[in-house]
Design a protein around this motif. Sequence first.
Motif, PDB file in Angstrom:
ATOM      1  N   SER A 129      51.458  36.673  40.887  1.00  0.00           N
ATOM      2  CA  SER A 129      52.105  37.833  41.504  1.00  0.00           C
ATOM      3  C   SER A 129      51.439  39.095  40.996  1.00  0.00           C
ATOM      4  N   CYS A 130      51.423  40.107  41.836  1.00  0.00           N
ATOM      5  CA  CYS A 130      50.892  41.414  41.452  1.00  0.00           C
ATOM      6  C   CYS A 130      51.785  42.476  42.072  1.00  0.00           C
ATOM      7  N   VAL A 131      52.388  43.281  41.211  1.00  0.00           N
ATOM      8  CA  VAL A 131      53.273  44.346  41.670  1.00  0.00           C
ATOM      9  C   VAL A 131      52.564  45.688  41.532  1.00  0.00           C
ATOM     10  N   ALA A 132      52.545  46.442  42.616  1.00  0.00           N
ATOM     11  CA  ALA A 132      51.971  47.782  42.618  1.00  0.00           C
ATOM     12  C   ALA A 132      53.082  48.811  42.481  1.00  0.00           C
ATOM     13  N   SER A 133      52.826  49.838  41.669  1.00  0.00           N
ATOM     14  CA  SER A 133      53.791  50.914  41.494  1.00  0.00           C
ATOM     15  C   SER A 133      53.045  52.226  41.370  1.00  0.00           C
ATOM     16  N   GLY A 134      53.790  53.314  41.499  1.00  0.00           N
ATOM     17  CA  GLY A 134      53.177  54.627  41.414  1.00  0.00           C
ATOM     18  C   GLY A 134      53.073  55.256  42.793  1.00  0.00           C
ATOM     19  N   GLY A 176      44.261  42.457  47.189  1.00  0.00           N
ATOM     20  CA  GLY A 176      43.505  41.216  47.128  1.00  0.00           C
ATOM     21  C   GLY A 176      43.442  40.648  45.731  1.00  0.00           C
ATOM     22  N   TRP A 177      42.875  39.468  45.656  1.00  0.00           N
ATOM     23  CA  TRP A 177      42.667  38.777  44.396  1.00  0.00           C
ATOM     24  C   TRP A 177      41.188  38.458  44.228  1.00  0.00           C
ATOM     25  N   PHE A 178      40.697  38.737  43.044  1.00  0.00           N
ATOM     26  CA  PHE A 178      39.346  38.357  42.638  1.00  0.00           C
ATOM     27  C   PHE A 178      39.473  37.451  41.429  1.00  0.00           C
ATOM     28  N   ARG A 179      38.400  36.754  41.127  1.00  0.00           N
ATOM     29  CA  ARG A 179      38.389  35.985  39.894  1.00  0.00           C
ATOM     30  C   ARG A 179      37.016  36.032  39.268  1.00  0.00           C
ATOM     31  N   ALA A 180      37.007  35.890  37.941  1.00  0.00           N
ATOM     32  CA  ALA A 180      35.768  35.898  37.177  1.00  0.00           C
ATOM     33  C   ALA A 180      35.815  34.746  36.192  1.00  0.00           C
ATOM     34  N   ALA A 181      34.974  33.750  36.424  1.00  0.00           N
ATOM     35  CA  ALA A 181      34.825  32.654  35.472  1.00  0.00           C
ATOM     36  C   ALA A 181      33.999  33.154  34.283  1.00  0.00           C
ATOM     37  N   ARG A 239      42.248  38.358  50.421  1.00  0.00           N
ATOM     38  CA  ARG A 239      42.674  39.730  50.647  1.00  0.00           C
ATOM     39  C   ARG A 239      43.650  39.759  51.809  1.00  0.00           C
ATOM     40  N   ILE A 240      44.589  40.685  51.751  1.00  0.00           N
ATOM     41  CA  ILE A 240      45.522  40.884  52.858  1.00  0.00           C
ATOM     42  C   ILE A 240      45.578  42.364  53.183  1.00  0.00           C
ATOM     43  N   SER A 241      45.466  42.680  54.468  1.00  0.00           N
ATOM     44  CA  SER A 241      45.411  44.071  54.898  1.00  0.00           C
ATOM     45  C   SER A 241      46.815  44.616  55.124  1.00  0.00           C
ATOM     46  N   THR A 242      46.871  45.903  55.416  1.00  0.00           N
ATOM     47  CA  THR A 242      48.166  46.544  55.614  1.00  0.00           C
ATOM     48  C   THR A 242      48.905  45.978  56.812  1.00  0.00           C
ATOM     49  N   ASN A 243      48.158  45.481  57.800  1.00  0.00           N
ATOM     50  CA  ASN A 243      48.816  44.923  58.986  1.00  0.00           C
ATOM     51  C   ASN A 243      48.982  43.405  58.890  1.00  0.00           C
ATOM     52  N   GLY A 244      48.696  42.851  57.716  1.00  0.00           N
ATOM     53  CA  GLY A 244      48.937  41.433  57.500  1.00  0.00           C
ATOM     54  C   GLY A 244      47.763  40.510  57.737  1.00  0.00           C
ATOM     55  N   TYR A 245      46.625  41.067  58.149  1.00  0.00           N
ATOM     56  CA  TYR A 245      45.450  40.217  58.342  1.00  0.00           C
ATOM     57  C   TYR A 245      45.022  39.650  56.991  1.00  0.00           C
ATOM     58  N   ALA A 271      39.516  30.743  35.493  1.00  0.00           N
ATOM     59  CA  ALA A 271      38.949  32.088  35.538  1.00  0.00           C
ATOM     60  C   ALA A 271      40.030  33.092  35.155  1.00  0.00           C
ATOM     61  N   VAL A 272      39.613  34.314  34.964  1.00  0.00           N
ATOM     62  CA  VAL A 272      40.553  35.432  34.898  1.00  0.00           C
ATOM     63  C   VAL A 272      40.702  35.949  36.324  1.00  0.00           C
ATOM     64  N   TYR A 273      41.944  36.038  36.770  1.00  0.00           N
ATOM     65  CA  TYR A 273      42.240  36.483  38.130  1.00  0.00           C
ATOM     66  C   TYR A 273      42.712  37.938  38.084  1.00  0.00           C
ATOM     67  N   TYR A 274      42.102  38.745  38.946  1.00  0.00           N
ATOM     68  CA  TYR A 274      42.382  40.180  38.986  1.00  0.00           C
ATOM     69  C   TYR A 274      42.972  40.561  40.339  1.00  0.00           C
ATOM     70  N   CYS A 275      43.967  41.405  40.281  1.00  0.00           N
ATOM     71  CA  CYS A 275      44.554  41.983  41.487  1.00  0.00           C
ATOM     72  C   CYS A 275      43.824  43.286  41.810  1.00  0.00           C
ATOM     73  N   GLN A 276      43.583  43.513  43.083  1.00  0.00           N
ATOM     74  CA  GLN A 276      42.941  44.743  43.538  1.00  0.00           C
ATOM     75  C   GLN A 276      43.809  45.417  44.589  1.00  0.00           C
ATOM     76  N   TYR A 277      43.878  46.733  44.499  1.00  0.00           N
ATOM     77  CA  TYR A 277      44.593  47.558  45.484  1.00  0.00           C
ATOM     78  C   TYR A 277      43.586  48.526  46.076  1.00  0.00           C
ATOM     79  N   ILE A 278      43.543  48.605  47.413  1.00  0.00           N
ATOM     80  CA  ILE A 278      42.651  49.555  48.078  1.00  0.00           C
ATOM     81  C   ILE A 278      43.484  50.440  48.998  1.00  0.00           C
ATOM     82  N   GLY A 279      43.621  51.702  48.592  1.00  0.00           N
ATOM     83  CA  GLY A 279      44.253  52.693  49.435  1.00  0.00           C
ATOM     84  C   GLY A 279      43.300  53.860  49.545  1.00  0.00           C
ATOM     85  N   ALA A 280      43.765  55.047  49.235  1.00  0.00           N
ATOM     86  CA  ALA A 280      42.869  56.203  49.159  1.00  0.00           C
ATOM     87  C   ALA A 280      41.864  55.999  48.020  1.00  0.00           C
ATOM     88  N   SER A 281      42.263  55.271  47.017  1.00  0.00           N
ATOM     89  CA  SER A 281      41.412  54.885  45.891  1.00  0.00           C
ATOM     90  C   SER A 281      41.603  53.404  45.620  1.00  0.00           C
TER      91      SER A 281
END
Length: 114
Positions: free
Chosen positions: A21-26, A35-40, A50-56, A91-101
């Motif tokens: 799970s990844c919770v975004a705040s702020g 989205g989710w990335f991973r690094a072995a 990755r999931i877009s704002t419209n659910g794709y 791996a280490v799994y990373y959450c990514q958020y893409i908005g204005a930044s």
Amino acid sequence: QVQLVESGGGLVQPGGSLRLSCVASGRIDRAYSMGWFRAAPGQQRDLVARISTNGYRYHADSLMGRFDISRDKAKNTVYLQMNNMKPEDTAVYYCQYIGASTYWGQGTQVTVSS
């Protein structure tokens, strides 16, 4: 600023399942993708899903349908359901958020081992 907090990592046996799970705040944008990335160990960070704002939704072909990304927009939360896990999923799994930044979570360790 957007903060991301991941949870759900841990140790799982081959063939098992985990849900991240990844919770975004702020300052959440009106439209954003997550989205989710991973690094072995010793490897670059690769896109898992990755999931877009419209659910794709996009999932890496290499996963062969074992992983599934979903989101709860009301909770600003994205999930990664991982099934039939393999040692190579370690791996280490990373959450990514893409908005204005773009923002990253701190990462959560997933280890698949018997």
